[in-house]
Design a protein around this motif. Structure first.
Motif, PDB file in Angstrom:
ATOM      1  N   MET A   1       8.367 -19.967   6.925  1.00 46.18           N
ATOM      2  CA  MET A   1       8.560 -19.758   8.328  1.00 46.18           C
ATOM      3  C   MET A   1       8.027 -19.412   9.249  1.00 46.18           C
ATOM      4  O   MET A   1       7.682 -19.396  10.235  1.00 46.18           O
ATOM      5  CB  MET A   1      10.014 -18.609   7.078  1.00 46.18           C
ATOM      6  N   ARG A   2       6.707 -18.302   8.291  1.00 44.88           N
ATOM      7  CA  ARG A   2       5.295 -18.146   9.456  1.00 44.88           C
ATOM      8  C   ARG A   2       4.974 -18.694   9.481  1.00 44.88           C
ATOM      9  O   ARG A   2       4.413 -18.776  11.025  1.00 44.88           O
ATOM     10  CB  ARG A   2       4.452 -16.901   8.152  1.00 44.88           C
ATOM     11  N   LEU A   3       4.295 -19.840   8.688  1.00 48.56           N
ATOM     12  CA  LEU A   3       3.489 -21.264   9.449  1.00 48.56           C
ATOM     13  C   LEU A   3       3.903 -22.310  10.004  1.00 48.56           C
ATOM     14  O   LEU A   3       3.136 -22.324  11.485  1.00 48.56           O
ATOM     15  CB  LEU A   3       3.320 -21.657   8.339  1.00 48.56           C
TER      16      LEU A   3
ATOM     17  N   GLN B   1     -15.066 -33.854   5.630  1.00 47.42           N
ATOM     18  CA  GLN B   1     -16.261 -35.185   5.297  1.00 47.42           C
ATOM     19  C   GLN B   1     -15.608 -36.104   6.838  1.00 47.42           C
ATOM     20  O   GLN B   1     -15.873 -37.278   6.444  1.00 47.42           O
ATOM     21  CB  GLN B   1     -15.284 -35.661   3.869  1.00 47.42           C
ATOM     22  N   LEU B   2     -13.762 -35.310   6.971  1.00 45.73           N
ATOM     23  CA  LEU B   2     -13.675 -36.996   8.213  1.00 45.73           C
ATOM     24  C   LEU B   2     -14.325 -36.023   9.926  1.00 45.73           C
ATOM     25  O   LEU B   2     -13.519 -36.776  10.664  1.00 45.73           O
ATOM     26  CB  LEU B   2     -12.552 -36.867   8.321  1.00 45.73           C
ATOM     27  N   ASN B   3     -14.844 -34.736   9.345  1.00 42.19           N
ATOM     28  CA  ASN B   3     -14.840 -34.485  10.725  1.00 42.19           C
ATOM     29  C   ASN B   3     -13.750 -33.797  11.061  1.00 42.19           C
ATOM     30  O   ASN B   3     -13.824 -33.810  12.626  1.00 42.19           O
ATOM     31  CB  ASN B   3     -16.325 -35.372  11.813  1.00 42.19           C
ATOM     32  N   ILE B   4     -13.221 -33.560  10.940  1.00 40.24           N
ATOM     33  CA  ILE B   4     -11.578 -32.567  11.003  1.00 40.24           C
ATOM     34  C   ILE B   4     -11.857 -31.249  11.311  1.00 40.24           C
ATOM     35  O   ILE B   4     -11.843 -30.756  10.285  1.00 40.24           O
ATOM     36  CB  ILE B   4     -10.364 -33.420  10.722  1.00 40.24           C
ATOM     37  N   ALA B   5     -11.576 -30.840  12.386  1.00 41.95           N
ATOM     38  CA  ALA B   5     -11.909 -28.750  12.311  1.00 41.95           C
ATOM     39  C   ALA B   5     -10.749 -28.480  11.379  1.00 41.95           C
ATOM     40  O   ALA B   5      -9.872 -28.685  11.777  1.00 41.95           O
ATOM     41  CB  ALA B   5     -12.244 -28.650  14.017  1.00 41.95           C
ATOM     42  N   VAL B   6     -11.396 -27.517  10.592  1.00 43.47           N
ATOM     43  CA  VAL B   6     -10.990 -26.267   9.546  1.00 43.47           C
ATOM     44  C   VAL B   6      -9.982 -25.597  10.510  1.00 43.47           C
ATOM     45  O   VAL B   6     -11.323 -24.321  11.122  1.00 43.47           O
ATOM     46  CB  VAL B   6     -10.905 -26.178   8.739  1.00 43.47           C
ATOM     47  N   ASP B   7      -8.573 -25.556  10.896  1.00 45.22           N
ATOM     48  CA  ASP B   7      -7.884 -24.112  11.535  1.00 45.22           C
ATOM     49  C   ASP B   7      -7.783 -23.008  11.058  1.00 45.22           C
ATOM     50  O   ASP B   7      -6.345 -23.731  10.196  1.00 45.22           O
ATOM     51  CB  ASP B   7      -6.982 -25.415  12.442  1.00 45.22           C
ATOM     52  N   GLU B   8      -7.793 -21.965  10.748  1.00 43.39           N
ATOM     53  CA  GLU B   8      -7.647 -21.132  10.282  1.00 43.39           C
ATOM     54  C   GLU B   8      -6.498 -20.609  10.639  1.00 43.39           C
ATOM     55  O   GLU B   8      -4.733 -19.679   9.501  1.00 43.39           O
ATOM     56  CB  GLU B   8      -8.096 -19.805  10.334  1.00 43.39           C
ATOM     57  N   ALA B   9      -6.113 -21.069  11.501  1.00 48.48           N
ATOM     58  CA  ALA B   9      -3.900 -20.795  11.736  1.00 48.48           C
ATOM     59  C   ALA B   9      -3.120 -21.846  10.913  1.00 48.48           C
ATOM     60  O   ALA B   9      -2.039 -21.814  10.600  1.00 48.48           O
ATOM     61  CB  ALA B   9      -3.699 -21.053  12.824  1.00 48.48           C
TER      62      ALA B   9
ATOM     63  N   ASP C   1     -11.219 -21.343  -4.547  1.00 48.50           N
ATOM     64  CA  ASP C   1     -11.567 -23.053  -4.676  1.00 48.50           C
ATOM     65  C   ASP C   1     -10.561 -24.200  -4.479  1.00 48.50           C
ATOM     66  O   ASP C   1     -10.902 -25.210  -3.895  1.00 48.50           O
ATOM     67  CB  ASP C   1     -11.764 -23.528  -6.531  1.00 48.50           C
ATOM     68  N   ARG C   2      -9.551 -23.923  -4.161  1.00 43.88           N
ATOM     69  CA  ARG C   2      -8.199 -25.034  -4.267  1.00 43.88           C
ATOM     70  C   ARG C   2      -8.557 -25.096  -1.849  1.00 43.88           C
ATOM     71  O   ARG C   2      -8.556 -25.631  -1.948  1.00 43.88           O
ATOM     72  CB  ARG C   2      -7.174 -24.713  -4.659  1.00 43.88           C
ATOM     73  N   LYS C   3      -8.640 -23.742  -1.795  1.00 39.29           N
ATOM     74  CA  LYS C   3      -9.235 -23.708  -0.240  1.00 39.29           C
ATOM     75  C   LYS C   3     -10.624 -24.724  -0.049  1.00 39.29           C
ATOM     76  O   LYS C   3     -10.229 -25.278   0.487  1.00 39.29           O
ATOM     77  CB  LYS C   3      -9.163 -22.197  -0.008  1.00 39.29           C
ATOM     78  N   ALA C   4     -11.622 -24.424  -0.551  1.00 38.71           N
ATOM     79  CA  ALA C   4     -12.676 -24.855  -0.754  1.00 38.71           C
ATOM     80  C   ALA C   4     -12.254 -26.472  -0.905  1.00 38.71           C
ATOM     81  O   ALA C   4     -13.345 -27.330   0.242  1.00 38.71           O
ATOM     82  CB  ALA C   4     -13.572 -24.609  -1.815  1.00 38.71           C
ATOM     83  N   GLY C   5     -11.339 -26.978  -1.830  1.00 44.41           N
ATOM     84  CA  GLY C   5     -11.306 -28.640  -1.592  1.00 44.41           C
ATOM     85  C   GLY C   5     -10.555 -29.087  -0.540  1.00 44.41           C
ATOM     86  O   GLY C   5     -10.532 -30.253  -0.233  1.00 44.41           O
ATOM     87  N   TYR C   6      -9.722 -28.242   0.044  1.00 48.03           N
ATOM     88  CA  TYR C   6      -8.990 -28.584   1.060  1.00 48.03           C
ATOM     89  C   TYR C   6     -10.503 -28.700   2.472  1.00 48.03           C
ATOM     90  O   TYR C   6      -9.576 -30.165   3.368  1.00 48.03           O
ATOM     91  CB  TYR C   6      -7.945 -27.984   1.714  1.00 48.03           C
ATOM     92  N   GLN C   7     -11.123 -27.756   2.804  1.00 46.60           N
ATOM     93  CA  GLN C   7     -11.968 -27.702   3.899  1.00 46.60           C
ATOM     94  C   GLN C   7     -12.549 -29.066   3.241  1.00 46.60           C
ATOM     95  O   GLN C   7     -12.845 -29.436   4.565  1.00 46.60           O
ATOM     96  CB  GLN C   7     -12.597 -26.485   3.354  1.00 46.60           C
ATOM     97  N   ASP C   8     -13.074 -28.940   2.546  1.00 48.01           N
ATOM     98  CA  ASP C   8     -14.257 -30.134   2.162  1.00 48.01           C
ATOM     99  C   ASP C   8     -13.551 -31.448   2.663  1.00 48.01           C
ATOM    100  O   ASP C   8     -14.285 -32.355   2.922  1.00 48.01           O
ATOM    101  CB  ASP C   8     -14.342 -30.487   0.703  1.00 48.01           C
ATOM    102  N   SER C   9     -12.047 -32.273   2.154  1.00 46.30           N
ATOM    103  CA  SER C   9     -11.399 -33.061   2.572  1.00 46.30           C
ATOM    104  C   SER C   9     -11.250 -33.331   4.232  1.00 46.30           C
ATOM    105  O   SER C   9     -11.314 -33.910   4.152  1.00 46.30           O
ATOM    106  CB  SER C   9      -9.975 -33.149   1.873  1.00 46.30           C
TER     107      SER C   9
END
Length: 329
Positions: free
Chosen positions: A226-228, A201-209, A190-198
């Protein structure tokens, strides 16, 4: 203070008969039971709590199952549960499942064996059959499964995460990293879905990286950052809990990244230390004690045979502190 001997004298029976009438009324005659009840009322004798509980097949104990007793997030929830339990005459047994289904089952079996009356589970790591329903008086708090047939007290994880990321977007960030929890957990989904929703809504592509998984611990936040940092360029970071946010903040500092001047960080939970970090952590506040009280009141209704709400959603709040600012030009 009246004693059981006073009751026996008034009723004209032995103390053993008085005990039997209170603990196992089916083992004495109706006439004897009534004589004892009248004698109890006349003398003002208060029956022993243990005897009363045995007669009612009650232990007056509830079990709280936590997945990790070392995680400070659960402390205020447990405190809220205990306050309500004590007000209703119940003791509390705290069980650490250590993130294992097997240990959670051990605590659930305490109810089946009548050593406890009900359960409040703060973990979703439960036997699979429980997801289909259970005869055990039980409430889920914080964690949940979609369509779970057992009463649940929770927050709107999707909406709360969206609020956190909306804030970062509002102050000018568009490259927002994310440290998640274990993605098999419904609240993380659900929290990841909320990130993606945000972003969407501004037409910003969600980057899995932009995503790295953690396990809600301080160390996992440190390692995930450190990985990110190695493969994703970001000006802001959203973490699925405060512990991981603090770990990420330490990693950023070690890498010479200034918070918030070069990296804004938002956490989730509002643990006690959040406002005492340097800088103070912007976060989503979960009303932990209220969650505990609501879960306990729900269980009390179930134990009393009353109808309980099936899905209670407790509101959250975005607390803006000094770990965030607009990105530098």
């Amino acid at each position: 203070m009246p004693t059981i001997k006073d009751v026996a004298k008034l009723a004209g029976v032995s103390t053993a008969t008085v005990s039997r009438a209170m603990m196992s009324p089916e083992k004495v005659s109706e006439k004897t039971r009534l004589k004892v009840e009248l004698a109890v009322a006349e003398s003002g004798f208060s029956p022993n709590v243990i005897a009363r509980n045995l007669r009612r097949s009650e232990s007056k104990t509830i079990v709280i199952i936590v997945p990790d007793i070392a995680n400070m997030f659960f402390a205020s929830i447990v405190r809220g549960i205990q306050q309500v339990a004590l007000q209703n005459g119940y003791k509390v047994l705290l069980g650490d499942s250590i993130h294992t289904v097997e240990q959670a089952k051990v605590y659930m079996d305490l109810v089946r064996s009548k050593q406890a009356d009900g359960i409040i589970s703060l973990t979703a790591e439960l036997p699979m059959e429980i997801r289909q329903g259970t005869e055990i008086p039980m409430v889920m708090a914080c964690e949940y499964f979609p369509g779970f047939p057992i009463p649940t007290v929770r927050i709107d994880n999707r909406g709360s995460a969206k609020r956190a990321v909306d804030y970062l977007l509002d102050i000018g960030h568009s490259q927002i990293g994310c440290i998640t929890g274990p993605m098999e957990n419904p609240i993380c989904v659900d929290r990841k879905a909320g990130y993606q929703d945000s972003l969407q809504q501004l037409n910003i592509a969600v980057d899995e990286a932009a995503f790295e998984d953690g396990d809600f611990s301080f160390q996992s936040g440190y390692s995930a950052f450190m990985r990110l940092h190695e493969h994703y360029s970001m000006t802001a970071l959203f973490c699925f809990n405060d512990m991981m946010a603090l770990g990420a903040m330490k990693a950023a500092t070690q890498l010479g990244i200034k918070v918030p001047q070069q990296l804004s960080i938002v956490g989730f939970d509002d643990l006690l230390f959040a406002e005492y970090t340097n800088p103070e952590l912007t976060t989503i506040r979960q009303p932990q004690e209220d969650i505990g009280k609501t879960a306990a009141n729900t269980l009390m209704k179930i134990l009393q045979g009353s109808k309980a709400s099936q899905d209670t959603i407790v509101p959250t709040q975005l607390l803006v502190r000094s770990s965030c600012c607009s990105p530098s030009k």
